[in-house]
Design a protein around this motif. Structure first.
Motif, PDB file in Angstrom:
ATOM      1  N   MET A  86       0.833  -1.212   0.000  1.00  0.00           N
ATOM      2  CA  MET A  86       0.000   0.000   0.000  1.00  0.00           C
ATOM      3  C   MET A  86       0.870   1.266   0.000  1.00  0.00           C
ATOM      4  N   LEU A  87       1.965   1.241   0.740  1.00  0.00           N
ATOM      5  CA  LEU A  87       2.871   2.382   0.771  1.00  0.00           C
ATOM      6  C   LEU A  87       3.439   2.651  -0.621  1.00  0.00           C
ATOM      7  N   GLY A  88       3.842   1.604  -1.314  1.00  0.00           N
ATOM      8  CA  GLY A  88       4.345   1.760  -2.673  1.00  0.00           C
ATOM      9  C   GLY A  88       3.278   2.271  -3.627  1.00  0.00           C
ATOM     10  N   ALA A  89       2.066   1.730  -3.515  1.00  0.00           N
ATOM     11  CA  ALA A  89       0.974   2.155  -4.402  1.00  0.00           C
ATOM     12  C   ALA A  89       0.614   3.621  -4.163  1.00  0.00           C
ATOM     13  N   PHE A  90       0.494   4.014  -2.906  1.00  0.00           N
ATOM     14  CA  PHE A  90       0.156   5.410  -2.629  1.00  0.00           C
ATOM     15  C   PHE A  90       1.296   6.358  -2.979  1.00  0.00           C
ATOM     16  N   SER A  91       2.524   5.880  -2.915  1.00  0.00           N
ATOM     17  CA  SER A  91       3.655   6.706  -3.337  1.00  0.00           C
ATOM     18  C   SER A  91       3.599   6.967  -4.837  1.00  0.00           C
ATOM     19  N   ILE A  92       3.250   5.954  -5.612  1.00  0.00           N
ATOM     20  CA  ILE A  92       3.112   6.135  -7.057  1.00  0.00           C
ATOM     21  C   ILE A  92       1.978   7.106  -7.362  1.00  0.00           C
ATOM     22  N   ILE A  93       0.871   6.976  -6.654  1.00  0.00           N
ATOM     23  CA  ILE A  93      -0.250   7.909  -6.833  1.00  0.00           C
ATOM     24  C   ILE A  93       0.196   9.326  -6.481  1.00  0.00           C
ATOM     25  N   TYR A  94       0.963   9.470  -5.410  1.00  0.00           N
ATOM     26  CA  TYR A  94       1.443  10.785  -4.972  1.00  0.00           C
ATOM     27  C   TYR A  94       2.323  11.442  -6.033  1.00  0.00           C
ATOM     28  N   VAL A  95       3.123  10.644  -6.733  1.00  0.00           N
ATOM     29  CA  VAL A  95       4.003  11.203  -7.764  1.00  0.00           C
ATOM     30  C   VAL A  95       3.181  11.756  -8.926  1.00  0.00           C
ATOM     31  N   PHE A  96       2.170  11.014  -9.348  1.00  0.00           N
ATOM     32  CA  PHE A  96       1.403  11.429 -10.524  1.00  0.00           C
ATOM     33  C   PHE A  96       0.249  12.367 -10.200  1.00  0.00           C
ATOM     34  N   PHE A  97      -0.265  12.323  -8.972  1.00  0.00           N
ATOM     35  CA  PHE A  97      -1.367  13.194  -8.552  1.00  0.00           C
ATOM     36  C   PHE A  97      -0.992  13.843  -7.227  1.00  0.00           C
ATOM     37  N   PRO A  98      -0.204  14.910  -7.253  1.00  0.00           N
ATOM     38  CA  PRO A  98       0.277  15.518  -6.004  1.00  0.00           C
ATOM     39  C   PRO A  98      -0.818  16.308  -5.288  1.00  0.00           C
ATOM     40  N   PHE A  99      -1.798  15.583  -4.767  1.00  0.00           N
ATOM     41  CA  PHE A  99      -2.948  16.211  -4.120  1.00  0.00           C
ATOM     42  C   PHE A  99      -2.636  16.709  -2.711  1.00  0.00           C
ATOM     43  N   ALA A 100      -1.554  16.304  -2.131  1.00  0.00           N
ATOM     44  CA  ALA A 100      -1.246  16.687  -0.752  1.00  0.00           C
ATOM     45  C   ALA A 100      -0.119  17.709  -0.667  1.00  0.00           C
ATOM     46  N   ASP A 101       0.060  18.500  -1.683  1.00  0.00           N
ATOM     47  CA  ASP A 101       1.150  19.460  -1.717  1.00  0.00           C
ATOM     48  C   ASP A 101       0.751  20.847  -1.213  1.00  0.00           C
ATOM     49  N   PHE A 102      -0.155  20.914  -0.259  1.00  0.00           N
ATOM     50  CA  PHE A 102      -0.629  22.216   0.204  1.00  0.00           C
ATOM     51  C   PHE A 102       0.503  23.041   0.799  1.00  0.00           C
ATOM     52  N   TYR A 103       1.314  22.454   1.658  1.00  0.00           N
ATOM     53  CA  TYR A 103       2.411  23.193   2.261  1.00  0.00           C
ATOM     54  C   TYR A 103       3.440  23.588   1.206  1.00  0.00           C
ATOM     55  N   ILE A 104       3.736  22.674   0.308  1.00  0.00           N
ATOM     56  CA  ILE A 104       4.730  22.956  -0.730  1.00  0.00           C
ATOM     57  C   ILE A 104       4.245  24.063  -1.659  1.00  0.00           C
ATOM     58  N   LYS A 105       2.957  24.096  -1.968  1.00  0.00           N
ATOM     59  CA  LYS A 105       2.424  25.170  -2.821  1.00  0.00           C
ATOM     60  C   LYS A 105       2.413  26.502  -2.092  1.00  0.00           C
ATOM     61  N   ARG A 106       2.152  26.484  -0.783  1.00  0.00           N
ATOM     62  CA  ARG A 106       2.154  27.728  -0.005  1.00  0.00           C
ATOM     63  C   ARG A 106       3.566  28.240   0.224  1.00  0.00           C
TER      64      ARG A 106
END
Length: 127
Positions: A86-106
Protein backbone atom coordinates in the motif's frame (compact mmCIF):
# COMPACT_ATOMS: atom_id res chain seq x y z
CA UNK A 1 14.99 8.51 -7.75
CA UNK A 2 12.75 5.73 -6.49
CA UNK A 3 14.52 3.20 -8.67
CA UNK A 4 17.94 4.37 -7.50
CA UNK A 5 17.14 4.13 -3.80
CA UNK A 6 15.32 0.81 -4.35
CA UNK A 7 18.33 -0.74 -6.08
CA UNK A 8 20.70 0.52 -3.39
CA UNK A 9 18.43 -0.75 -0.61
CA UNK A 10 18.10 -4.16 -2.25
CA UNK A 11 21.89 -4.33 -2.54
CA UNK A 12 22.76 -3.14 0.95
CA UNK A 13 19.72 -4.65 2.75
CA UNK A 14 19.77 -1.58 5.00
CA UNK A 15 17.65 1.44 4.19
CA UNK A 16 19.76 3.87 6.26
CA UNK A 17 22.94 2.97 4.39
CA UNK A 18 21.09 3.14 1.06
CA UNK A 19 19.86 6.65 1.91
CA UNK A 20 23.32 7.82 2.98
CA UNK A 21 24.88 6.50 -0.22
CA UNK A 22 22.27 7.71 -2.74
CA UNK A 23 20.96 10.96 -1.28
CA UNK A 24 23.80 13.18 -2.55
CA UNK A 25 23.02 12.01 -6.10
CA UNK A 26 19.27 12.39 -5.54
CA UNK A 27 19.84 15.90 -4.19
CA UNK A 28 21.83 16.83 -7.30
CA UNK A 29 19.09 15.41 -9.54
CA UNK A 30 16.43 17.35 -7.63
CA UNK A 31 18.31 20.62 -8.13
CA UNK A 32 19.11 19.90 -11.76
CA UNK A 33 15.50 19.11 -12.69
CA UNK A 34 13.91 21.61 -10.24
CA UNK A 35 12.13 18.93 -8.20
CA UNK A 36 11.25 20.20 -4.76
CA UNK A 37 13.88 18.69 -2.41
CA UNK A 38 11.19 17.93 0.17
CA UNK A 39 9.38 15.75 -2.38
CA UNK A 40 12.63 14.08 -3.42
CA UNK A 41 13.47 13.30 0.20
CA UNK A 42 10.04 11.88 0.97
CA UNK A 43 10.00 9.71 -2.17
CA UNK A 44 13.50 8.43 -1.38
CA UNK A 45 12.58 7.58 2.19
CA UNK A 46 9.29 5.92 1.23
CA UNK A 47 10.90 3.66 -1.38
CA UNK A 48 13.75 2.74 0.93
CA UNK A 49 11.12 1.56 3.43
CA UNK A 50 9.07 -0.29 0.81
CA UNK A 51 12.03 -2.25 -0.52
CA UNK A 52 13.49 -2.91 2.93
CA UNK A 53 10.22 -4.49 3.96
CA UNK A 54 9.85 -6.81 0.96
CA UNK A 55 13.35 -8.17 0.40
CA UNK A 56 13.44 -11.71 1.78
CA UNK A 57 16.87 -11.15 3.36
CA UNK A 58 15.87 -7.92 5.11
CA UNK A 59 15.88 -7.64 8.88
CA UNK A 60 12.08 -7.46 9.19
CA UNK A 61 11.42 -10.61 7.20
CA UNK A 62 14.23 -12.54 8.89
CA UNK A 63 12.88 -11.51 12.30
CA UNK A 64 9.36 -12.64 11.38
CA UNK A 65 10.64 -15.99 10.11
CA UNK A 66 12.72 -16.40 13.26
CA UNK A 67 9.80 -15.58 15.55
CA UNK A 68 7.67 -18.11 13.69
CA UNK A 69 10.24 -20.75 14.56
CA UNK A 70 10.78 -21.66 10.93
CA UNK A 71 7.12 -22.63 10.45
CA UNK A 72 6.92 -20.24 7.50
CA UNK A 73 9.44 -19.09 4.93
CA UNK A 74 10.20 -15.56 3.80
CA UNK A 75 8.38 -16.25 0.53
CA UNK A 76 5.23 -17.18 2.51
CA UNK A 77 5.28 -13.81 4.27
CA UNK A 78 6.02 -11.46 1.35
CA UNK A 79 2.55 -11.64 -0.30
CA UNK A 80 0.98 -10.71 3.05
CA UNK A 81 2.91 -7.46 3.48
CA UNK A 82 -0.02 -5.11 3.04
CA UNK A 83 1.76 -2.10 4.50
CA UNK A 84 4.64 -2.18 2.03
CA UNK A 85 2.41 -2.79 -1.00
CA UNK A 86 0.00 0.00 0.00
CA UNK A 87 2.87 2.38 0.77
CA UNK A 88 4.35 1.76 -2.67
CA UNK A 89 0.97 2.15 -4.40
CA UNK A 90 0.16 5.41 -2.63
CA UNK A 91 3.65 6.71 -3.34
CA UNK A 92 3.11 6.14 -7.06
CA UNK A 93 -0.25 7.91 -6.83
CA UNK A 94 1.44 10.78 -4.97
CA UNK A 95 4.00 11.20 -7.76
CA UNK A 96 1.40 11.43 -10.52
CA UNK A 97 -1.37 13.19 -8.55
CA UNK A 98 0.28 15.52 -6.00
CA UNK A 99 -2.95 16.21 -4.12
CA UNK A 100 -1.25 16.69 -0.75
CA UNK A 101 1.15 19.46 -1.72
CA UNK A 102 -0.63 22.22 0.20
CA UNK A 103 2.41 23.19 2.26
CA UNK A 104 4.73 22.96 -0.73
CA UNK A 105 2.42 25.17 -2.82
CA UNK A 106 2.15 27.73 0.00
CA UNK A 107 5.91 27.70 0.60
CA UNK A 108 7.65 26.99 -2.72
CA UNK A 109 11.34 26.25 -2.81
CA UNK A 110 13.65 29.25 -3.31
CA UNK A 111 16.40 27.68 -5.39
CA UNK A 112 18.96 30.48 -5.06
CA UNK A 113 18.78 30.35 -1.23
CA UNK A 114 18.29 26.57 -0.96
CA UNK A 115 15.34 26.84 1.42
CA UNK A 116 11.60 27.23 1.33
CA UNK A 117 9.82 30.57 1.20
CA UNK A 118 8.83 30.49 4.87
CA UNK A 119 12.40 30.06 6.10
CA UNK A 120 13.79 32.51 3.55
CA UNK A 121 11.38 35.17 4.85
CA UNK A 122 12.34 34.39 8.47
CA UNK A 123 16.01 34.78 7.53
CA UNK A 124 15.30 38.10 5.79
CA UNK A 125 16.51 36.86 2.42
CA UNK A 126 13.24 37.68 0.61
CA UNK A 127 10.43 40.07 1.29
Amino acid sequence: MAAMISAADAGFANNTVALIVTCPVIKDLAYEYKIDPRRAASISDIWACVIQGVIPYGAQILLAVGLAGGAVSAMDIIPLLWYQWMLGAFSIIYVFFPFADFYIKRNPWVWEHKMDTHNAKKAGLIA
